[in-house]
Motif scaffolding. Sequence first.
Motif, PDB file in Angstrom:
ATOM      1  N   TYR A  31       0.841  -1.371   0.087  1.00 21.01           N
ATOM      2  CA  TYR A  31       0.033   0.264   0.067  1.00 21.01           C
ATOM      3  C   TYR A  31       0.670   1.342   0.045  1.00 21.01           C
ATOM      4  O   TYR A  31       0.446   2.364  -0.473  1.00 21.01           O
ATOM      5  N   ILE A  46      -6.650   4.055  -4.772  1.00 16.26           N
ATOM      6  CA  ILE A  46      -7.079   2.519  -4.645  1.00 16.26           C
ATOM      7  C   ILE A  46      -7.125   1.624  -5.804  1.00 16.26           C
ATOM      8  O   ILE A  46      -6.766   0.556  -5.732  1.00 16.26           O
ATOM      9  N   THR A  62      -9.937  -4.587  -4.539  1.00 13.03           N
ATOM     10  CA  THR A  62     -11.059  -3.532  -4.977  1.00 13.03           C
ATOM     11  C   THR A  62     -11.970  -3.617  -3.928  1.00 13.03           C
ATOM     12  O   THR A  62     -12.435  -2.490  -3.619  1.00 13.03           O
ATOM     13  N   GLY A  65     -10.739  -1.848  -0.785  1.00 16.23           N
ATOM     14  CA  GLY A  65     -10.629  -0.388  -0.991  1.00 16.23           C
ATOM     15  C   GLY A  65     -12.144   0.410  -0.749  1.00 16.23           C
ATOM     16  O   GLY A  65     -11.970   1.499  -0.637  1.00 16.23           O
ATOM     17  N   ASP A  71     -10.829   2.883   4.738  1.00 13.64           N
ATOM     18  CA  ASP A  71     -10.566   4.200   4.892  1.00 13.64           C
ATOM     19  C   ASP A  71      -9.889   4.567   5.994  1.00 13.64           C
ATOM     20  O   ASP A  71      -9.095   5.458   6.034  1.00 13.64           O
ATOM     21  N   SER A 116     -10.664   7.429  -5.242  1.00 15.91           N
ATOM     22  CA  SER A 116     -11.284   5.794  -5.618  1.00 15.91           C
ATOM     23  C   SER A 116     -12.445   6.400  -6.740  1.00 15.91           C
ATOM     24  O   SER A 116     -12.439   7.543  -7.112  1.00 15.91           O
TER      25      SER A 116
END
Length: 129
Positions: A31, A46, A62, A65, A71, A116
């Motif tokens: 990340y 993301i 996916t 995220g 978050d 995102s």
Amino acid sequence: MYPFLLISGLELSVSMTAPFMNFLAQTTGHYRKFFKTTESEITFDIPAFAKGGSKSAVEFLTELGKTQMFDVFIQERCDPSRVNILQHGRFEQLVSAKFGATESLLPTKSTFKLHSHAKKKFRGFIKHL
């Protein structure tokens, strides 16, 4: 008699923590590469994060995220007051062991924006430097 019933809740919790943390570090530990900084903001990409992991984990990353849990995970890493706490945590130690400690743990800018599909923006969480 079922032998797993003889394990206490605490013993089970401890025995599950290490494998789960290893799984998370292996799956999401990359990340750090997806923070981008400019003069006025920090962004986290993301979609690129999801594609940047193993091919078999793209769908999982996916969906991860999109969660509130993720978050908060990203927000915590953008909070300058938490740098020292996070650097010494078990998860970050595992990530550093797997991916190397050469990457900065946290971005250094004073604001944060999460990219995102919905381009969520977090306000009021990150303290200005």
